[in-house]
Write a protein that holds these residues in place. Sequence first.
Motif, PDB file in Angstrom:
ATOM      1  N   THR A 596       5.498   6.873   2.589  1.00 34.17           N
ATOM      2  CA  THR A 596       5.612   6.143   3.852  1.00 34.17           C
ATOM      3  C   THR A 596       5.484   4.646   3.592  1.00 34.17           C
ATOM      4  O   THR A 596       4.579   4.206   2.866  1.00 34.17           O
ATOM      5  CB  THR A 596       4.508   6.589   4.822  1.00 34.17           C
ATOM      6  OG1 THR A 596       4.588   8.001   4.991  1.00 34.17           O
ATOM      7  CG2 THR A 596       4.667   5.908   6.163  1.00 34.17           C
ATOM      8  N   LEU A 597       6.404   3.869   4.178  1.00 41.01           N
ATOM      9  CA  LEU A 597       6.409   2.401   4.066  1.00 41.01           C
ATOM     10  C   LEU A 597       6.275   1.941   2.616  1.00 41.01           C
ATOM     11  O   LEU A 597       5.385   1.154   2.269  1.00 41.01           O
ATOM     12  CB  LEU A 597       5.270   1.810   4.918  1.00 41.01           C
ATOM     13  CG  LEU A 597       5.306   2.143   6.408  1.00 41.01           C
ATOM     14  CD1 LEU A 597       4.064   1.608   7.106  1.00 41.01           C
ATOM     15  CD2 LEU A 597       6.554   1.548   7.047  1.00 41.01           C
ATOM     16  N   PRO A 598       7.164   2.393   1.740  1.00 45.31           N
ATOM     17  CA  PRO A 598       7.028   2.031   0.322  1.00 45.31           C
ATOM     18  C   PRO A 598       7.352   0.574   0.035  1.00 45.31           C
ATOM     19  O   PRO A 598       7.137   0.110  -1.091  1.00 45.31           O
ATOM     20  CB  PRO A 598       8.040   2.969  -0.366  1.00 45.31           C
ATOM     21  CG  PRO A 598       9.058   3.265   0.684  1.00 45.31           C
ATOM     22  CD  PRO A 598       8.314   3.282   1.989  1.00 45.31           C
ATOM     23  N   GLY A 599       7.851  -0.166   1.015  1.00 45.59           N
ATOM     24  CA  GLY A 599       8.200  -1.555   0.779  1.00 45.59           C
ATOM     25  C   GLY A 599       7.015  -2.501   0.795  1.00 45.59           C
ATOM     26  O   GLY A 599       7.175  -3.699   0.527  1.00 45.59           O
ATOM     27  N   ALA A 600       5.823  -2.023   1.126  1.00 42.64           N
ATOM     28  CA  ALA A 600       4.650  -2.902   1.167  1.00 42.64           C
ATOM     29  C   ALA A 600       4.265  -3.348  -0.248  1.00 42.64           C
ATOM     30  O   ALA A 600       4.568  -2.674  -1.246  1.00 42.64           O
ATOM     31  CB  ALA A 600       3.487  -2.183   1.829  1.00 42.64           C
ATOM     32  N   LYS A 601       3.581  -4.472  -0.326  1.00 47.15           N
ATOM     33  CA  LYS A 601       3.166  -4.998  -1.627  1.00 47.15           C
ATOM     34  C   LYS A 601       2.085  -4.145  -2.257  1.00 47.15           C
ATOM     35  O   LYS A 601       2.041  -3.964  -3.475  1.00 47.15           O
ATOM     36  CB  LYS A 601       2.650  -6.439  -1.435  1.00 47.15           C
ATOM     37  CG  LYS A 601       2.073  -7.066  -2.685  1.00 47.15           C
ATOM     38  CD  LYS A 601       1.470  -8.434  -2.370  1.00 47.15           C
ATOM     39  CE  LYS A 601       0.776  -9.017  -3.607  1.00 47.15           C
ATOM     40  NZ  LYS A 601       0.119 -10.313  -3.291  1.00 47.15           N
ATOM     41  N   ARG A 602       1.211  -3.589  -1.430  1.00 46.89           N
ATOM     42  CA  ARG A 602       0.062  -2.837  -1.928  1.00 46.89           C
ATOM     43  C   ARG A 602       0.201  -1.350  -1.586  1.00 46.89           C
ATOM     44  O   ARG A 602       0.916  -0.979  -0.660  1.00 46.89           O
ATOM     45  CB  ARG A 602      -1.246  -3.360  -1.323  1.00 46.89           C
ATOM     46  CG  ARG A 602      -1.599  -4.784  -1.707  1.00 46.89           C
ATOM     47  CD  ARG A 602      -2.898  -5.207  -1.011  1.00 46.89           C
ATOM     48  NE  ARG A 602      -3.349  -6.506  -1.443  1.00 46.89           N
ATOM     49  CZ  ARG A 602      -2.968  -7.657  -0.902  1.00 46.89           C
ATOM     50  NH1 ARG A 602      -2.100  -7.656   0.109  1.00 46.89           N
ATOM     51  NH2 ARG A 602      -3.435  -8.817  -1.347  1.00 46.89           N
ATOM     52  N   LEU A 603      -0.547  -0.552  -2.334  1.00 48.04           N
ATOM     53  CA  LEU A 603      -0.718   0.858  -2.006  1.00 48.04           C
ATOM     54  C   LEU A 603      -2.010   0.994  -1.215  1.00 48.04           C
ATOM     55  O   LEU A 603      -3.071   0.540  -1.655  1.00 48.04           O
ATOM     56  CB  LEU A 603      -0.805   1.698  -3.286  1.00 48.04           C
ATOM     57  CG  LEU A 603      -1.238   3.157  -3.114  1.00 48.04           C
ATOM     58  CD1 LEU A 603      -0.216   3.933  -2.274  1.00 48.04           C
ATOM     59  CD2 LEU A 603      -1.442   3.819  -4.466  1.00 48.04           C
ATOM     60  N   TYR A 604      -1.937   1.631  -0.036  1.00 49.19           N
ATOM     61  CA  TYR A 604      -3.106   1.770   0.830  1.00 49.19           C
ATOM     62  C   TYR A 604      -3.539   3.237   0.853  1.00 49.19           C
ATOM     63  O   TYR A 604      -2.753   4.124   1.196  1.00 49.19           O
ATOM     64  CB  TYR A 604      -2.797   1.276   2.245  1.00 49.19           C
ATOM     65  CG  TYR A 604      -2.579  -0.217   2.282  1.00 49.19           C
ATOM     66  CD1 TYR A 604      -3.666  -1.078   2.374  1.00 49.19           C
ATOM     67  CD2 TYR A 604      -1.302  -0.754   2.175  1.00 49.19           C
ATOM     68  CE1 TYR A 604      -3.476  -2.459   2.374  1.00 49.19           C
ATOM     69  CE2 TYR A 604      -1.106  -2.120   2.174  1.00 49.19           C
ATOM     70  CZ  TYR A 604      -2.201  -2.972   2.277  1.00 49.19           C
ATOM     71  OH  TYR A 604      -2.020  -4.322   2.260  1.00 49.19           O
ATOM     72  N   LEU A 605      -4.792   3.453   0.463  1.00 50.93           N
ATOM     73  CA  LEU A 605      -5.354   4.799   0.373  1.00 50.93           C
ATOM     74  C   LEU A 605      -6.531   4.911   1.330  1.00 50.93           C
ATOM     75  O   LEU A 605      -7.385   4.003   1.380  1.00 50.93           O
ATOM     76  CB  LEU A 605      -5.826   5.087  -1.057  1.00 50.93           C
ATOM     77  CG  LEU A 605      -4.728   5.041  -2.127  1.00 50.93           C
ATOM     78  CD1 LEU A 605      -5.344   5.013  -3.514  1.00 50.93           C
ATOM     79  CD2 LEU A 605      -3.801   6.228  -1.989  1.00 50.93           C
ATOM     80  N   PRO A 606      -6.608   6.000   2.105  1.00 54.11           N
ATOM     81  CA  PRO A 606      -7.725   6.140   3.065  1.00 54.11           C
ATOM     82  C   PRO A 606      -9.044   6.345   2.351  1.00 54.11           C
ATOM     83  O   PRO A 606      -9.116   6.999   1.300  1.00 54.11           O
ATOM     84  CB  PRO A 606      -7.333   7.372   3.886  1.00 54.11           C
ATOM     85  CG  PRO A 606      -6.367   8.120   3.035  1.00 54.11           C
ATOM     86  CD  PRO A 606      -5.659   7.118   2.187  1.00 54.11           C
ATOM     87  N   LEU A 607     -10.070   5.768   2.915  1.00 54.36           N
ATOM     88  CA  LEU A 607     -11.438   5.907   2.420  1.00 54.36           C
ATOM     89  C   LEU A 607     -12.171   6.804   3.403  1.00 54.36           C
ATOM     90  O   LEU A 607     -12.369   6.433   4.561  1.00 54.36           O
ATOM     91  CB  LEU A 607     -12.097   4.524   2.360  1.00 54.36           C
ATOM     92  CG  LEU A 607     -13.339   4.315   1.509  1.00 54.36           C
ATOM     93  CD1 LEU A 607     -13.043   4.584   0.047  1.00 54.36           C
ATOM     94  CD2 LEU A 607     -13.849   2.892   1.677  1.00 54.36           C
ATOM     95  N   LYS A 608     -12.559   8.012   2.989  1.00 48.12           N
ATOM     96  CA  LYS A 608     -13.077   8.982   3.948  1.00 48.12           C
ATOM     97  C   LYS A 608     -14.180   9.815   3.344  1.00 48.12           C
ATOM     98  O   LYS A 608     -14.296   9.948   2.123  1.00 48.12           O
ATOM     99  CB  LYS A 608     -11.936   9.891   4.434  1.00 48.12           C
ATOM    100  CG  LYS A 608     -11.204  10.607   3.307  1.00 48.12           C
ATOM    101  CD  LYS A 608      -9.991  11.341   3.813  1.00 48.12           C
ATOM    102  CE  LYS A 608      -9.211  11.983   2.657  1.00 48.12           C
ATOM    103  NZ  LYS A 608      -8.000  12.667   3.117  1.00 48.12           N
TER     104      LYS A 608
END
Length: 901
Positions: A596-608
């Motif tokens: 999802t949204l691979p064009g972003a500069k960063r990889l966002y991972l949930p913290l849970k």
Amino acid sequence: MPDDRPDVDTRPSPDALLENAEREARGRLKIFLGAAPGVGKTYEMLVSGRARKSESLDVVIGVVETHGRQETQALVDGFEVISRRKVDYRGHLLDEMDLDAILARRPQLVLVDELAHTNAEGSRHSKRYLDVEEILAQGIDVYSTLNVQHIESLNDIVAKITRIRVRETVPDSIIDRADDVEIIDLTPDDLIKRLHDGKVYLPTTAKRAIANYFSPGNLTALRELALRRTAERVDDQLLSHMQAHAIPGPWAAGDRVLVCIDHDPRGAALVRYAKRQAHRLRAPWTAIHVETPRSVNLPDADKDRLASHLRLAEQLGGDAMIIPGQSVARDILRHAAANNFTHVVTGKPNKPRWREWIEGSVSHDLIRHAGDISVHVASGMERAAPVARGVKTAPPSRQFKLQPYFLSTLYISIALALGALLDQVLDVRNLALVFLIAVLTSAVTAGLGPALYACVASALAFNFFFLEPRYTLTIRDPESVLALIFFLVVAVTASNLTARVQRQAAAARQRARTAEDLYLFSKKLASTGTLDDVLWATAYQIASMLKVRVVILMPEDDSIAVKAGYPPDDTLVDADIAAARWAWENDRPAGRGADTLPGAKRLYLPLKTGRTAIGVVGLDNDKQGPLLTPEQQRLFDALADQAALAIERVQLVADVDRARLAAEADRLRSALLTSISHDLKTPLAAIMGAAGTLRDYSGAMPEEDRSDLLSTVVDESERLNRFIANLLDMTRIESGATEPNASFHDVGDVVGAALRRAGKMLARHRTAIDMPADLPMLKLDPVLFEQVLFNLLDNAAKYAPPGSTIRIRAWADESAVILQVLDEGPGIPSGDLERVFDSFYRVSKGDHVRAGTGLGLSICRGFVEAMGGTISAGNRTDRSGAVLTVTMPIPAGAPNVKDLT
């Protein structure tokens, strides 16, 4: 049933033997543990001491508190009692246990009551349990007593049950090091009967205790805590005994469940089955994986699945561990026997029969060699879903390097030179060993690829330079052909084995470094108390271990915002903000390398955590393509789990504080409304009644009655005025608007002004003043300090019976002036000594005590602390009555009253 487990280690555990050796050099500690005061701990300790004394053992009493109980005092008679030493504490002589006298006397056994006692200032140790530690270190046995509410790890639980927090605690390590723990148990009904009979407290105090601390529900809960804590200690002692005496076990004195997991998709079902089994047995449980040489080289998907199984076990409340081994069944049974596991859970074998004949079956081996351990074979039909990360993984960096092959060539050249030298004295077939050494050296230093290259190169060099005809690849002698083939087979096999060992050693070193980093990270998180510190430590640790840039985002006002970063960075472009928000709302990865949204500069991972999502972590670096390798993703999961738990802990503490403040606000609001409805209405009703009577019947009333009614109007008006003044003072204190107008004043003058102002309230009491004339002057606000003394005198007059004496005394020590107000009333219950300074809190009192607002002492604390002093409440030791003590520091250069006269 005979124990047919293979390779059962019959040697005692070195750790257990070392622990026993250390215990032999110390005295033995026996703790008499009770669920609540009054169950008979001291009595039982004295009975046990008498029994040991009858065995001709040298027994003395270091300190025993009888609390005036005749049956306890009768047991003390006949013992040698070590005299207590006197400690001067702010002008008072306190009795403390004489540690030096005990060590000089060197008895075989000493009885020490109240292990959690706090020693007076100036003592060698701050706590009595530290005195006991020194006595034990000298080889002297100790009997001591302790209540369950004084155990450090149970302090919060007891506070929730009883709503009273105990300040004096003992570390759990003292209980763990005790040689014996004897539970002193009474049923709640029996203990309450002892309270009614006056065998624990005085009758007036006992009634308050039963209504608050000693309720049947509280006592039942405390009793269960004491029994459970003692059972845990006994269980640890049993395990230590088995390890020290090499008893293979298990001894089913208590159940433990061990579940065996690997990368099989059914592992999650086995973990849940073990959790259910442990819950039914009320037993601790552990998930274990045996890492064999084969499992080290598992595909990344299988490693991910295994990591998810271990994480699931921890989320469900179990322990998770990985142990190295060669044979899975043998190592599991060895671990189960060494740690007294009584149940082992494993999965049903799913291999074809022919593979079981060749490779064996872990389940069958466990059943065959389990001995007294119960083996549960679960079907595991509930298949776990594939570990879907939604993130593309970066391939592990496997760059081809020529340097290892150059090293292998160098080793072969050296072997060739040595072979040429030894060719004159050795048979040609023995020269192959020189080349074999070169192959093994290549495997150790360069790895498998260069080692295989060295095998081929060595075989060719050996053939070309040493086998006839020389300097050709032709071999004349058939025996030489056979020798060359065997050399090649041995070289390939040895290089494979050596390279495998080298890879395992490298992996072990890497795991050790990672484990150490994770341990240090967990220690750092445990020591942090604020959310900013936790976030910064998390960002730094992830950045340093994964070699990436990190930002951490958390929800804020229906959005998500950057809270920390390493290196510091709080700027996000729109694509990154959208990816971070999507990852937060959907609890799935987004951004660079994600679906999802691979064009972003960063990889966002949930913290849970297991309960909810906490925030989002953004990662990036300067490389192109996916960010993390599978190994790095598993490491990130471990770091994220620890960080999420730490963040949740800080947030829960904040939530508890907010809930406490809200509850306190509700309590204050309710108390204020109650106080206003009573304390305003009562004097107003009296004023209105007296004024109405005077208006309607003044002419027909005698002068004496009119005077009484007018006095009632004045008294009730003054009472109403004090109540309103107290409310205003409390408002000033809570808003922080109290600014003392401090200057040097004589304490005696302020005391005299307070006594004159309180003359009406003290009319039915005698007053006595004990103050030296040479007290140093204090820097204080005379108006505020007079109000403090007035409130203290008002409080004493409320609770002291008419005709009793209210005493004011003061003295100076090296750094402070101490002023006390003492009455002869019933005193303050021990559980209320701190609460009496809370706003609107009023100690239960009899009908003869006039009502108050519960603000007087709270105002005293606010005013005294604003002037730099302290105030505390206590009870008199010479008779019944309360003591309220104000301590004011002596400022530098304070003048003396005599110097001014």
